[in-house]
Motif scaffolding. Structure first.
Motif, PDB file in Angstrom:
ATOM      1  N   GLY A  40       0.830  -1.215   0.000  1.00 55.39           N
ATOM      2  CA  GLY A  40       0.000   0.000   0.000  1.00 55.39           C
ATOM      3  C   GLY A  40       0.860   1.258   0.000  1.00 55.39           C
ATOM      4  O   GLY A  40       0.572   2.220  -0.714  1.00 55.39           O
ATOM      5  N   LEU A  41       1.929   1.242   0.760  1.00 57.87           N
ATOM      6  CA  LEU A  41       2.808   2.419   0.833  1.00 57.87           C
ATOM      7  C   LEU A  41       3.478   2.656  -0.514  1.00 57.87           C
ATOM      8  O   LEU A  41       3.617   3.792  -0.970  1.00 57.87           O
ATOM      9  N   ASP A  42       3.889   1.571  -1.166  1.00 56.09           N
ATOM     10  CA  ASP A  42       4.516   1.714  -2.488  1.00 56.09           C
ATOM     11  C   ASP A  42       3.542   2.347  -3.473  1.00 56.09           C
ATOM     12  O   ASP A  42       3.914   3.173  -4.293  1.00 56.09           O
ATOM     13  N   TYR A  88       1.099  13.083   2.073  1.00 58.11           N
ATOM     14  CA  TYR A  88       1.115  12.554   3.437  1.00 58.11           C
ATOM     15  C   TYR A  88       0.445  11.194   3.395  1.00 58.11           C
ATOM     16  O   TYR A  88      -0.543  10.998   2.680  1.00 58.11           O
ATOM     17  N   ILE A  89       1.003  10.267   4.137  1.00 53.52           N
ATOM     18  CA  ILE A  89       0.476   8.912   4.088  1.00 53.52           C
ATOM     19  C   ILE A  89       0.047   8.498   5.490  1.00 53.52           C
ATOM     20  O   ILE A  89       0.779   8.702   6.465  1.00 53.52           O
ATOM     21  N   ASP A 136       8.212  10.991   2.157  1.00 59.31           N
ATOM     22  CA  ASP A 136       9.595  10.492   2.095  1.00 59.31           C
ATOM     23  C   ASP A 136       9.836   9.353   3.069  1.00 59.31           C
ATOM     24  O   ASP A 136      10.401   8.322   2.718  1.00 59.31           O
ATOM     25  N   ILE A 137       9.434   9.581   4.289  1.00 60.24           N
ATOM     26  CA  ILE A 137       9.685   8.578   5.323  1.00 60.24           C
ATOM     27  C   ILE A 137       8.868   7.317   5.036  1.00 60.24           C
ATOM     28  O   ILE A 137       9.383   6.199   5.097  1.00 60.24           O
ATOM     29  N   ALA A 138       7.610   7.485   4.663  1.00 54.38           N
ATOM     30  CA  ALA A 138       6.754   6.317   4.430  1.00 54.38           C
ATOM     31  C   ALA A 138       7.309   5.446   3.308  1.00 54.38           C
ATOM     32  O   ALA A 138       7.304   4.221   3.378  1.00 54.38           O
ATOM     33  N   ILE A 179       7.376   0.179  13.444  1.00 55.73           N
ATOM     34  CA  ILE A 179       7.547   1.197  12.407  1.00 55.73           C
ATOM     35  C   ILE A 179       8.104   2.499  12.973  1.00 55.73           C
ATOM     36  O   ILE A 179       8.993   3.108  12.379  1.00 55.73           O
ATOM     37  N   THR A 180       7.594   2.906  14.127  1.00 57.66           N
ATOM     38  CA  THR A 180       8.058   4.185  14.675  1.00 57.66           C
ATOM     39  C   THR A 180       9.550   4.121  14.967  1.00 57.66           C
ATOM     40  O   THR A 180      10.297   5.056  14.667  1.00 57.66           O
TER      41      THR A 180
END
Ligand code: UDP
Ligand code: MG
Length: 319
Positions: A81-83, A89-90, A164-166, A179-180
């Motif tokens: 999903g992130l890809d 913003y995700i 970027d981070i996601a 994840i954090t």
């Protein structure tokens, strides 16, 4: 409420057998994000029930479906999903309504301020059984102790990320629980915000007690990565050399006993230790060297740099 941004938001939700939850969840997201620009990305993790069909029937401009070919588990479903996500913003959340979409706008504000890369929830009055809460409290405590990240709640799935981070999370195995911490290790600024938490709306949890062992193993891996990812020889090399030295000392002592005192040493357990330490030490040392080569391949094959730049300024201005 008027939305405070025109930026596109992607809400990524992994789904495995959530047929009774996904419609209500969609309605709640629509309610909470009225006026915002957003896309909901449902990742069907090869559900055995009707989840895929329910999502298909809801599809429109806003509701997207990424259907996986087999059941990969929550982390990889999230990664897919992130890809796919196109937003600036995700946002990630669970598909069982344990998280509450009405928390998104206030979390988003922190991300929009530009100060934070990850805004993560701290579940208030967590509605889970003790069997879940106790191991998770221990994990939170350990993470707090061994990292500088004062994290209250690792397990909250509701999070807002900058793009970027996601996109750079690299989720493998079952790392969704950390994840954090992963983002923190990449240099992300983290904000923790209290969020609501509910009992699962319908269906059953996908995890049992076996998760405790996985969490422990994953945590050890992460702690290794945190400290030694870029310099494994400092761990394996030093340990290896120490073991070799210890082994040599033991064997030297035995040599004196044998030659000096003329005693038999063939039946002494110490001899076995001496040999094992030397062999084990050589092994650790070579593992360290192999890992050093691997880490170079890791960066160089992807043209990645081992550091991250926040921004560059020339004469006080952004370059
Ligand atoms: N999930 C998934 N693939 C799996 C297991 C779970 O996509 O193999 C999804 C599930 O549908 C839910 C989220 O991951 O949206 C969290 O799962 P669950 O609620 O079972 O975990 P718990 O809240 O019990 O920790
Ligand atoms: Mg759940």
């Amino acid at each position: 409420m008027t939305p405070s941004t025109n930026a596109l938001l992607s809400i990524v939700v992994p789904l495995y057998n959530e047929e009774e939850n996904v419609e209500l969840l969609t309605a709640r997201i629509h309610e909470s994000l009225e006026g915002y620009q957003y896309q909901i990305i449902y990742v069907d993790d090869f559900s055995k029930d009707n989840t895929r069909k329910v999502v298909k029937d809801m599809q429109d401009q806003k509701v997207h479906l990424v259907a996986l070919k087999k059941n990969y588990g929550q982390s990889l479903a999230l990664a897919a999903g992130l890809d796919y996500a196109e937003g600036e913003y995700i946002i990630t959340m669970d598909g069982d309504l344990q998280n509450d979409p009405s928390d998104i706008p206030q979390m988003l504000e922190f991300a929009l301020s530009g100060e934070f890369d990850v805004v993560t929830g701290i579940r208030q009055k967590r509605k889970d059984s003790l069997v879940k809460k106790i191991p998770s409290k221990i994990a939170n405590f350990l993470v707090r102790r061994v990292t500088k990240l004062d994290i209250k709640d690792n397990g909250c799935a509701l999070k807002v990320f900058t793009r970027d981070i996601a996109k750079d999370l690299n989720l493998y195995g079952e790392m969704h629980r950390f994840i954090t911490l992963l983002a923190f290790l990449e240099g992300a600024q983290i904000k923790q915000v209290p969020v609501k938490h509910h009992a699962r709306h319908a269906g059953v949890s996908k995890y049992g007690l076996e998760r405790v062992f996985k969490v422990v193993a994953d945590m050890m891996l992460l702690l290794f990565i945190r400290k030694y990812f870029q310099r494994p020889i400092h761990l394996f090399g030093i340990l290896g050399v120490l073991l070799i030295l210890l082994g040599i000392m033991i064997n030297f002592y035995l040599l004196i006993v044998k030659l000096g005192l003329g005693e038999d040493i063939g039946n002494r357990p110490l001899l076995i230790f001496g040999m094992m330490f030397i062999l084990g030490g050589i092994q650790l040392f070579t593992i360290g060297i192999v890992m050093e080569l691997l880490i170079r391949t890791y960066y160089e094959s992807q043209s990645k740099r081992p550091y991250r730049i926040k921004n560059i300024t020339i004469g006080g201005k952004a370059a």
